[in-house]
Motif scaffolding. Structure first.
Motif, PDB file in Angstrom:
ATOM      1  N   PRO A 166       2.525   1.339  29.112  1.00 48.49           N
ATOM      2  CA  PRO A 166       1.253   0.946  29.748  1.00 48.49           C
ATOM      3  C   PRO A 166       0.590  -0.130  28.886  1.00 48.49           C
ATOM      4  O   PRO A 166       0.259   0.116  27.734  1.00 48.49           O
ATOM      5  CB  PRO A 166       0.443   2.232  29.782  1.00 48.49           C
TER       6      PRO A 166
ATOM      7  N   ARG B  67      -4.579  -4.761  33.910  1.00 49.48           N
ATOM      8  CA  ARG B  67      -3.482  -3.810  33.764  1.00 49.48           C
ATOM      9  C   ARG B  67      -2.368  -4.288  34.682  1.00 49.48           C
ATOM     10  O   ARG B  67      -2.622  -4.956  35.674  1.00 49.48           O
ATOM     11  CB  ARG B  67      -3.918  -2.402  34.181  1.00 49.48           C
TER      12      ARG B  67
ATOM     13  N   THR C  22       1.957  -3.321  36.065  1.00 54.54           N
ATOM     14  CA  THR C  22       3.189  -2.537  35.988  1.00 54.54           C
ATOM     15  C   THR C  22       4.352  -3.511  36.095  1.00 54.54           C
ATOM     16  O   THR C  22       4.239  -4.562  36.725  1.00 54.54           O
ATOM     17  CB  THR C  22       3.283  -1.488  37.120  1.00 54.54           C
ATOM     18  N   TRP C  23       5.459  -3.159  35.473  1.00 52.51           N
ATOM     19  CA  TRP C  23       6.648  -4.013  35.469  1.00 52.51           C
ATOM     20  C   TRP C  23       7.744  -3.328  36.264  1.00 52.51           C
ATOM     21  O   TRP C  23       8.101  -2.182  35.987  1.00 52.51           O
ATOM     22  CB  TRP C  23       7.106  -4.285  34.050  1.00 52.51           C
ATOM     23  N   ASP C  24       8.285  -4.004  37.257  1.00 49.85           N
ATOM     24  CA  ASP C  24       9.422  -3.518  38.044  1.00 49.85           C
ATOM     25  C   ASP C  24      10.646  -4.274  37.560  1.00 49.85           C
ATOM     26  O   ASP C  24      10.908  -5.405  37.974  1.00 49.85           O
ATOM     27  CB  ASP C  24       9.174  -3.763  39.530  1.00 49.85           C
TER      28      ASP C  24
ATOM     29  N   ARG D 129       3.341  -6.447  38.614  1.00 47.36           N
ATOM     30  CA  ARG D 129       2.283  -6.211  39.599  1.00 47.36           C
ATOM     31  C   ARG D 129       0.965  -6.071  38.856  1.00 47.36           C
ATOM     32  O   ARG D 129       0.800  -5.171  38.038  1.00 47.36           O
ATOM     33  CB  ARG D 129       2.576  -4.956  40.403  1.00 47.36           C
TER      34      ARG D 129
END
Length: 75
Positions: A12, A32, A34-36, A43
Motif C-alpha cells: 500500500p 493512493r 493500486t497496481w495490477d 489505478r
C-alpha cells in the motif's frame, strides 16, 4: 520488471500525481493507488469531483491529460 519492483508496487503506497491546471500551473496531489501487475496498470484512487480526476479523465477511462507525472518513492 524485477521481482523487487513488483513487491514494492504490491505494497500500500502513496504517490504524487502532477497535472496541469487550466492556467498551465502545476497541480500536485498525494494519491493512493493500486497496481495490477497482470495488466501493467496503476489505478489512482480519488473522488470523481476532484481536480486530479478532472485533469486525468473520467472514472474508468485511461489518463487523457497530455501532461501528467506520477511519482512513487520507497522508504
Amino acid at each position: 520488471m524485477t521481482g523487487s519492483v513488483r513487491s514494492f508496487l504490491a505494497e500500500p503506497l502513496v504517490a504524487t500525481l502532477t497535472t496541469l491546471r487550466p492556467d498551465g500551473s502545476p497541480h500536485v496531489v498525494a494519491v493512493r493507488f493500486t497496481w495490477d501487475g497482470d495488466r501493467g496498470t496503476a489505478r489512482v484512487l480519488t473522488v470523481a469531483a476532484s481536480r486530479s480526476a478532472r485533469s486525468t479523465g473520467s472514472a474508468g477511462s485511461p489518463l487523457r491529460a497530455p501532461r501528467r507525472c506520477p511519482t512513487i518513492r520507497g522508504g
